[in-house]
Design an enzyme around this catalytic site. Structure first.
Site, PDB file in Angstrom:
ATOM      1  N   THR A 132       0.856  -1.172   0.000  1.00 54.84           N
ATOM      2  CA  THR A 132       0.000   0.000   0.000  1.00 54.84           C
ATOM      3  C   THR A 132       0.896   1.227   0.000  1.00 54.84           C
ATOM      4  O   THR A 132       1.884   1.281   0.727  1.00 54.84           O
ATOM      5  CB  THR A 132      -0.918   0.022   1.233  1.00 54.84           C
ATOM      6  OG1 THR A 132      -1.728  -1.153   1.206  1.00 54.84           O
ATOM      7  CG2 THR A 132      -1.835   1.239   1.228  1.00 54.84           C
ATOM      8  N   PHE A 144       1.235   5.056   0.887  1.00 55.70           N
ATOM      9  CA  PHE A 144       0.630   6.070   1.748  1.00 55.70           C
ATOM     10  C   PHE A 144       1.223   7.422   1.393  1.00 55.70           C
ATOM     11  O   PHE A 144       2.394   7.498   1.019  1.00 55.70           O
ATOM     12  CB  PHE A 144       0.964   5.785   3.221  1.00 55.70           C
ATOM     13  CG  PHE A 144       0.261   4.570   3.770  1.00 55.70           C
ATOM     14  CD1 PHE A 144      -0.891   4.685   4.532  1.00 55.70           C
ATOM     15  CD2 PHE A 144       0.766   3.296   3.529  1.00 55.70           C
ATOM     16  CE1 PHE A 144      -1.537   3.574   5.040  1.00 55.70           C
ATOM     17  CE2 PHE A 144       0.127   2.174   4.027  1.00 55.70           C
ATOM     18  CZ  PHE A 144      -1.036   2.312   4.788  1.00 55.70           C
TER      19      PHE A 144
END
Ligand code: PEP
Ligand code: MN
Length: 690
Positions: free
Chosen positions: A290, A292
């Site tokens: 992921t 960020f």
């Protein structure tokens, strides 16, 4: 001690007595610990080198030295009989870390160092956002977290000054873009100041003694559920309950304390809440990352030596192939695009917003010239931030500039320099670099094309009853947009100043009921952000035409703007005011001639009809006329409206009122609803001549 090449004393591990195995393992642990200690020590020295380089004003990167060091290390590897491939891989990692440390150091000297930071995250401590926050602030001494229920709340915490940064997930390698965060970035004034990619390893966690076969319910964040869909498909009888974040769902099941209930969370969250890991690595893809981003109130400056990434949001202009032209601008300069994402535009169905990330620093003149080129093919463009990139490619040299091979549209010959269109102060508004007319689509009402678009409504919103009646009449007579002033910058402080935000809500309600997009004046820079949420079109009043702070602010806004000509402003000044908005990234500007002040006193102002064909010659932007403020007298409105249509206006803005005698402002120039209907009849069949 053994030399690295000494053969193991026992070849068959099962023959090694347990004691001996334990001893060897301890030995290995000891060596590994030593390696880690040396890496940490190396890092400290790298930091000192960074400081010394800065004092000596020496560059941080030196490809030649990096390469010769690698060769030296490979030669040394021979001494230990280690494979060159192993050494070069390990060396690459060490160098990458060393550079990262040096870049972090130089970055901290550029933007000021702090040892305390308040970080807003969606979710609680132990969540993936929490881990990302730590990774994003590597040397921070004190971190304080503000746990938020929603992504938007984390951004608000930064906007309100309660947090220095918000850390938000933006995309995942399995489930894709996190649309809500993209949409929030479009509307915020915050800037992206950093990014980090986190390996996300989802586990199924449950209370002690729970087993997968007994499970009835699983709590999980929707993103986590999507990323583990294959694993969950193997548990068809289990109900999935969506939770706000992964760490919170772990906490919840610890509280529920029921062996039939489990959660998708990471290992750390399981540990924090005393839970068992029932299955580890349940994500569909093992390489589940992921990305960020950190957002802050102010943009950061990235030192030219530090690899930077820049994020943009843009919508393309109506010309054919505009997106290809945008991509070409990057290609032509050899600037690598690393991400392209699109989202539908709020308020304008089927118009896409494109989000782009590219390798480059906004402070670099080469990047600025690329963006200038990009701007020519966009309706809206905003830099979301330029920030240090964590995707370092240690031995990457900049690629040579490729040839421009895709030619979408062949630019025509440069226009004759007639002293007007070649004026460098109207670079974006002028016709030199943009051959096509700008069409502005407001919920399918197009301004700038052949249609003569009618905008009508009261000078000021006075009551819900007044604005509803007016909106009904606008709709029934064929008007396309509803106007109404709510903040009225009046010449006299004693005149009616408008109903403010309450009025905006009334106007929005009337617009919603009658399906009319609304236009209202935004009086001050600090009102823009809120007005964008309410109004379809922002109006800049004549008295504010040269309020440069306001122009800059609406230049960042993702809304069309009606820019009214100042009562003593020349056409050049009007175009330069528009230029401020365009330069800010907002290309949806509608120019409005509303009468200028002359020696003539028999009308409120003098309608400069000449301005219409002059503007149409000089700019690709749509031009509309407001005959009401020019005349100041309702009897003059219709003839001036007809004349404006005749000289090529793309639209008209007229003031109307259900009962002009009671109007709180500009009653003498307001048409009755009936007069307006008559005017609409008289104008029927007229076009802008485009
Ligand atoms: C208006 O349109 O409401 C208005 C105040 O006009 P101007 O800014 O042109 O005076
Ligand atoms: Mn008015």
């Amino acid at each position: 001690m053994h030399g690295p090449l000494d053969p193991p004393e026992q070849t068959d591990p099962t023959d090694i007595p347990t004691r001996e195995l334990d001893a060897l393992r301890q030995e290995v642990d000891h060596i590994d610990d030593g390696i880690l200690g040396l890496l940490a020590e190396r890092r400290q020295v790298a930091r000192k080198i960074a400081a010394a380089k800065q004092r000596a004003e020496r560059p941080f990167r030196d490809d030649t030295r990096e390469e010769s060091l690698l060769i030296e290390r490979l030669a040394a590897a021979g001494k230990y009989d280690l494979e060159p491939d192993l050494v070069s891989r390990v060396w690459e990692q060490i160098m990458a870390d060393s550079l990262r440390v040096q870049f972090d150091f130089v970055q901290s000297t550029v933007n000021g160092r702090r040892d305390r930071i308040s970080i807003a995250i969606q979710g609680v401590e132990g969540s993936n956002s929490h881990h990302a926050a730590i990774a994003l602030t590597p040397d921070m001494q004190h971190r304080q977290y503000i746990a938020c229920a929603r992504f938007g709340d984390a951004m608000t915490a930064v906007r309100d000054g309660r947090a220095n940064i918000a850390v938000l997930p933006i995309e995942n390698t399995t489930s894709g873009a996190i649309a809500e965060v993209y949409d929030l970035l479009l509307d915020t004034k915050l800037s992206i100041v950093g990014e980090v990619k986190l390996h996300v390893n989802h586990c199924l966690v449950g209370v002690k003694g729970a087993s997968i076969s007994d499970l009835k319910t699983i709590h999980g964040h929707p993103q986590a559920v999507a990323q583990c869909s294959n694993f969950l498909a193997g548990l068809p009888d289990v109900e999935v309950i969506y939770a706000n974040d992964t760490a919170l769902s772990a906490r919840r099941i610890a509280e529920i304390d029921n062996p039939t209930v489990a959660a998708i969370a990471n290992e750390q969250a399981a540990e924090i809440h005393g839970l068992d890991v029932l299955a580890a690595g349940i994500n569909n893809r093992k390489s589940n990352y992921t990305r960020f981003v950190a957002v802050a109130a102010e943009p950061v400056t990235v030192d030219p030596q530090v690899p930077a990434k820049t994020s943009l949001v843009l919508s393309v202009s109506n010309e054919a192939g505009a997106l290809a032209e945008v991509l070409n601008a990057f290609r032509a300069e050899g600037v690598p695009l690393v991400k392209l994402e699109s989202r539908p535009t709020v308020n304008n169905a089927w118009q896409e917003m494109f989000y782009m990330d590219f390798e480059g620093n906004i402070g670099d003149p080469r990047i600025q010239s690329v963006l200038e080129d990009v701007r020519r093919h966009t309706m809206y463009l905003r830099v979301l931030g330029s920030y240090p990139s964590r995707d370092l490619r240690p031995h990457r040299r900049s690629s040579p500039k490729p040839e421009r091979i895709i030619q979408v549209s062949t630019p025509g010959p440069k226009p004759e320099r007639d002293g007007e269109a070649s004026d460098s102060s109207v670079r974006l508004a002028g016709r030199r670099d943009k051959k096509t007319e700008t069409l502005i689509d407001i919920n399918e009402v197009v301004i700038g094309g052949p249609e003569l678009v009618m905008i009508a409504g009261p000078c000021a919103v006075e009551s819900i009853d007044q604005v509803m009646k007016t909106a009904k009449a606008v709709k029934e007579s064929g008007g396309k947009l509803l106007r109404g002033g709510c903040f009225k910058p009046r010449t006299s402080p004693y005149s009616f100043q408008g109903l403010g935000w309450e009025g905006v809500d009334m106007l929005a309600e009337a617009g919603r009921v009658y399906g009319l997009p609304i236009v209202t004046e935004v009086p001050a820079p600090e009102h823009v952000e809120r007005m964008v949420e309410k109004a379809d079109v922002l109006q800049i009043g004549a008295r504010n035409m040269q309020n440069f702070a306001l122009l800059t602010e609406v230049g960042r806004a993702n809304r069309p703007v009606v820019l009214k000509r100042g009562m003593s402003a020349s056409i050049d000044e009007l175009l330069q005011a528009a230029e401020y908005i365009l330069a800010g990234g907002n290309q949806r500007v509608i120019l409005c001639e509303r009468g200028i002040r002359t020696f003539e006193t028999s009308s409120r102002n003098t309608l400069d009809l000449t301005a219409v064909p002059v503007l149409r010659r000089r700019t690709h932007l749509p031009v509309i006329v407001d005959p009401s403020h020019a005349a100041g007298d309702r009897e003059l409105v219709a003839p001036l409206a007809m004349a404006s249509a005749a000289v090529g206006a793309h639209g008209l803005m007229v003031e109307i009122h259900p009962d002009p005698t009671t109007a709180l402002s500009d009653g003498p120039q307001a048409l009755t609803l009936r007069d307006f209907d008559d005017l609409m009849q008289a104008l029927s069949g007229r076009t802008s001549g485009s």
